[in-house]
Scaffold this active site. Structure first.
Site, short mmCIF file in Angstrom:
data_model
loop_
_atom_site.label_atom_id
_atom_site.label_comp_id
_atom_site.label_asym_id
_atom_site.label_seq_id
_atom_site.Cartn_x
_atom_site.Cartn_y
_atom_site.Cartn_z
N ASP A 43 -8.92 -4.19 3.26
CA ASP A 43 -7.86 -5.06 2.75
C ASP A 43 -8.06 -6.53 3.12
O ASP A 43 -7.28 -7.38 2.72
CB ASP A 43 -6.49 -4.61 3.30
CG ASP A 43 -6.10 -3.23 2.82
OD1 ASP A 43 -6.32 -2.93 1.64
OD2 ASP A 43 -5.60 -2.44 3.65
N ASP A 52 -3.72 -2.36 5.86
CA ASP A 52 -3.91 -1.70 7.15
C ASP A 52 -5.38 -1.53 7.52
O ASP A 52 -5.68 -1.00 8.59
CB ASP A 52 -3.23 -0.33 7.17
CG ASP A 52 -3.79 0.60 6.08
OD1 ASP A 52 -4.68 0.16 5.33
OD2 ASP A 52 -3.33 1.75 6.00
N ASP A 57 0.87 -1.17 0.00
CA ASP A 57 0.00 0.00 0.00
C ASP A 57 0.91 1.23 0.00
O ASP A 57 2.10 1.14 0.29
CB ASP A 57 -0.89 -0.01 1.24
CG ASP A 57 -1.95 1.08 1.19
OD1 ASP A 57 -2.24 1.56 0.09
OD2 ASP A 57 -2.48 1.44 2.25
#
Length: 807
Positions: A562, A558, A297
């Site tokens: 996800d 996070d 990410d």
């Protein structure tokens, strides 16, 4: 007048807790001690060993039962290592649990998450994490729900609005009543849906299961045949029949290898725990070492989630402002100090406009404090008349100071109107912009800006790239790991961050919001490196596409958004600053939220795999020759040539001792080949040569059985030691020490206790046959290994030629 919120009384809290309306103790992410003990004791290998020990005990062969002490020691070591790893992991897992501010009996207090009950009034303000589903009862908030939805745009929450666990507060202040606890929370329910039992993706574990199934399928029928043949056909006594059969069966079991794998992994987990890297499944250490695609990410991973001011650009004005430059900056500082906002943007602005060290003494003397009430102020120069909190909806906020005018902070297009070329260029480079304006008077209109607003500054901000990010990305490139950046942000912003971080292929970027409903994910994965505006479902599909192409995929995440991708990935990695949901499902948690520590996880995994693979070949030698010799004995109606105590000496001195001393070695080369095939390939020449030596000696050596057994046993020791010595090449001090002590210890035990190991006194003829057998066996091994080496060189040469032709 707004009614004061009292909150629950302590009696009400206790009543709700008794009704089951309290938050639950966080589920432990590690195995319980009972589970660790059960999994180390109740194994098929242990069962077979204890059955064999029981049979030996029943016939009075007590000295041949010494192997069971090694089994018990193995169990104790395995339990101790896993418990030590569990202790460190549990200590790490509680470091990031948030404290919750609640109002009870009219007083605000901080409590742990596990102490929340349904109906509690939680106090939320900028920076607060929303841990339970709640309804706003007073005040208003701007909430970041990106960890739930993947959308970065703030959401306005007013009285009556629902707040979902897993989100966080950007700005504002409010009281909210908890409506869900435990598994009823939105984020927790999503985790429970995703957190289905997932098969552990471990080559080591899978390989040992195959070995267990294979040896278990052979042990029972071969054991029965060997016993019946000895007892019925050769008329041997029961105790001799049991002892001979037990030796063959013990040789088939690579007992120490299972322990070696678990201890090696646990040791790696312990080392990583000391670096604040939480490995929630020990086999994840191995999995990440095999990864060849790493999906990162942007925010919070490549960047540290913080912003820094790159430039403060004074703006051109239509008319002069009756303020000196120092007064302008003082007004901006007054605004920032008085603002309720404390997000990354405002923290960066405060740092940029902070007074210099040379001015600190002057600041201390002034002791400027900004209060909303005139009577509370400590300085007659600045105090607040009116405040309009910053709102992402209106894209600006303001504070009016009595006698000093109003300061505005917001988006450049709102404060400045048309952007100057200098700021337009910064946008092209993916940077963020904030404008600061001034109005000579008080301003109360929350919907419109004054027409006479004068621009003061244009502020250019950029995300802070994590320290060592470039080195980390370069490391993965050198190691053949293809790094992909997957983000929900704008494609230009993500690409520029990737460029600054040193990612190769940063220009190969795609906006996933423009690919349509049914894109060709396989083609997209092959063509692009940076993926922007990605939805949670698209993240999952990208991971699947990489896997379809034969890649092992690691995914960092996070947020709740996800979870699907994290569960799909071969190795899931969460950062501690993210949502609790992502930490629960991830196999690896970076407690300091720094992805630049990932190479350490990879290196630890490689150490384990290389050390286990190198030493596993020695363990499988005994398995190979025990199976072959057992089949030979059944076909020729001859007794198995060794007894359990002799096999135990080889187990302890030649297999276990060198293996466990070398698990701390640091071999971090790239992993090539598969564990089981590599280990068996390395062991096969030694196991086959040993079996041939035993067969030839049994059939053709003109000596009595006791003398034959001694010669075969000593020759077998030489063959096994040759395998250990070969595995120690190239030598270092530790490996040299291991080889010397192994030789001295093994032969020393035979010299001191020949009766225990049933070794016959060596005659001249026996020495001659032993030397011939040993030299012949070692020479045969050298020929086989040399031929194999030449074959591998030829294959490598042909691969290079093929690559050149294709180029």
């Amino acid at each position: 007048m707004e009614k004061k919120i009292y909150g629950l009384s302590m009696q009400e809290v206790e009543e709700k807790r008794k009704k089951g309306e309290g938050e639950q103790e966080p589920e432990s992410i590690t195995k319980s001690k009972k589970q660790i003990i059960r999994e180390n004791v109740l194994t098929l290998f242990n069962l077979l060993n204890f059955i064999i020990a029981g049979l030996l005990f029943a016939v009075g062969a007590y000295t041949n039962m010494i192997f069971i002490a090694i089994i018990i020691l193995n169990i104790v070591i395995g339990i101790a290592q896993e418990c030590k790893a569990k202790k460190l992991v549990d200590e790490l897992s509680i470091l990031n649990r948030p404290a919750i501010k609640v109002r009870r009996e009219g007083e605000d207090q901080e409590i742990e998450l596990k102490d929340i009950v349904k109906g509690d009034i939680v106090i939320l303000e900028s920076g607060s994490q929303i841990c339970n589903d709640s309804i706003v009862t007073s005040g208003s908030l701007e909430v970041n729900e990106s960890l739930l939805t993947g959308e970065s745009d703030p959401v306005i929450k007013e009285v009556g609005s629902t707040l979902y666990s897993g989100s966080s507060v950007i700005s504002g202040k409010a009281c909210a009543e908890v409506i869900h606890v435990g598994n009823d929370n939105y984020a927790t329910s999503l985790v429970n849906e995703v957190k289905k039992e997932k098969q552990v993706q471990s080559e080591l574990l899978g390989s040992m299961r195959k070995v267990t199934r294979f040896t278990s399928s052979l042990i029972i029928p071969l054991g029965i045949l060997l016993f019946l043949e000895a007892f019925v056909l050769r008329k041997a006594p029961v105790n001799e029949s049991v002892v001979a059969s037990a030796a063959a069966l013990l040789g088939m079991l690579p007992k120490g290898l299972v322990l070696l794998i678990s201890v090696s992994l646990a040791t790696g987990v312990i080392r990583l725990a000391k670096m604040k890297i939480l490995v929630q499944n020990i086999y994840s250490l191995e999995t990440l070492a095999h990864v060849d695609v790493l999906c990162l990410d942007k925010t919070g991973t490549i960047t540290d989630g913080k912003l820094k001011v790159k430039y403060v650009i004074p703006m051109d004005r239509d008319e002069e402002i009756n303020l000196t430059e120092d007064e302008e900056k003082q007004l901006v500082r007054a605004y920032l100090d008085a603002s309720d906002d404390n997000n990354a943007t405002f923290q960066a602005l405060k740092k940029a406009f902070a007074e210099k060290k040379s001015e600190e003494k002057n600041v201390e003397e002034k002791n400027i404090r900004y209060k909303e009430k005139y009577n509370d102020r400590t300085d007659k120069t600045y105090f607040i008349k009116n405040k309009i909190s910053f709102s992402s909806k209106r894209k600006w906020g303001s504070i009016s100071f009595i006698g000093k005018g109003t300061v505005f902070v917001g988006a450049p297009e709102r404060i400045l109107g048309t952007l100057p070329e200098s700021l337009e260029n910064e946008l092209e480079h993916g940077r963020r912009l904030v404008a600061i304006g001034y109005y000579d008077g008080e301003w109360k209109d929350e919907e419109h800006l004054p027409a006479q607003i004068q621009p003061l500054y244009g502020v250019v901000l950029e995300d802070q790239i994590r320290r060592n990010a470039k080195e980390t990305l370069e490391f993965f490139h050198r190691q053949g790991v293809d790094v992909k950046v997957i983000s929900g942000d704008h494609v230009k912003t993500v690409a520029m961050i990737a460029k600054r971080a040193g990612l190769r292929g940063w220009a190969d970027a795609i906006d996933m919001s423009s690919v349509g409903e049914e894109p060709d994910y396989d083609a997209i994965c092959r063509e692009y490196t940076v993926f922007a505006r990605v939805t949670p479902k698209q993240k999952q599909e990208l991971v699947k596409a990489f896997q379809r192409q034969g890649h092992k995929v690691a995914m960092t995440g996070d947020g709740v958004n996800d979870l699907l991708a994290l569960r799909e990935a071969d190795c899931s990695i969460a950062i501690a600053d993210g949502s609790d949901a992502s930490r629960q499902i991830a196999q690896v948690v970076l407690m300091d939220s720094d992805f630049t520590h990932l190479p350490q996880v990879v290196m630890e995994g490689r150490k384990v795999i290389h050390n286990v693979t190198r030493t596993a070949g020695v363990f499988f030698i005994k398995t190979i020759y025990s199976v072959l010799v057992s089949i030979f004995c059944v076909l020729t109606n001859t007794p198995f040539p060794f007894i359990p105590i002799q096999i135990t000496l080889i187990d302890a001195c030649i297999e276990a001792y060198p293996s466990f001393l070398t698990i701390l070695e640091s071999d971090t080369r790239r992993i090539k080949g598969r564990f089981l095939s590599t280990a068996i390939w390395n062991a096969a020449p030694f196991g086959i040569v040993a079996a041939v030596m035993i067969g030839v000696t049994t059939l053709f050596l003109p000596m009595v059985s006791g003398e034959k057994q001694t010669i075969m046993y000593l020759t077998l020791i030489i063959i096994s030691m040759t395998a250990v010595i070969r595995s120690c090449i190239p030598f270092n001090v530790l490996r040299g020490f291991i080889c010397v002590t192994m030789i001295c210890g093994t032969f020393g035990a035979l010299v001191i206790l020949p009766g225990l190991f049933e070794i016959s006194a060596m005659s001249v003829a026996m020495w001659g046959h032993f030397l011939i057998g040993s030299l012949t066996s070692v020479a045969g091994l050298l020929i086989i290994l040399n031929l194999r080496g030449q074959q591998e060189e030829y294959k490598a040469h042909m691969r290079k030629k093929k690559i050149k032709r294709e180029a």
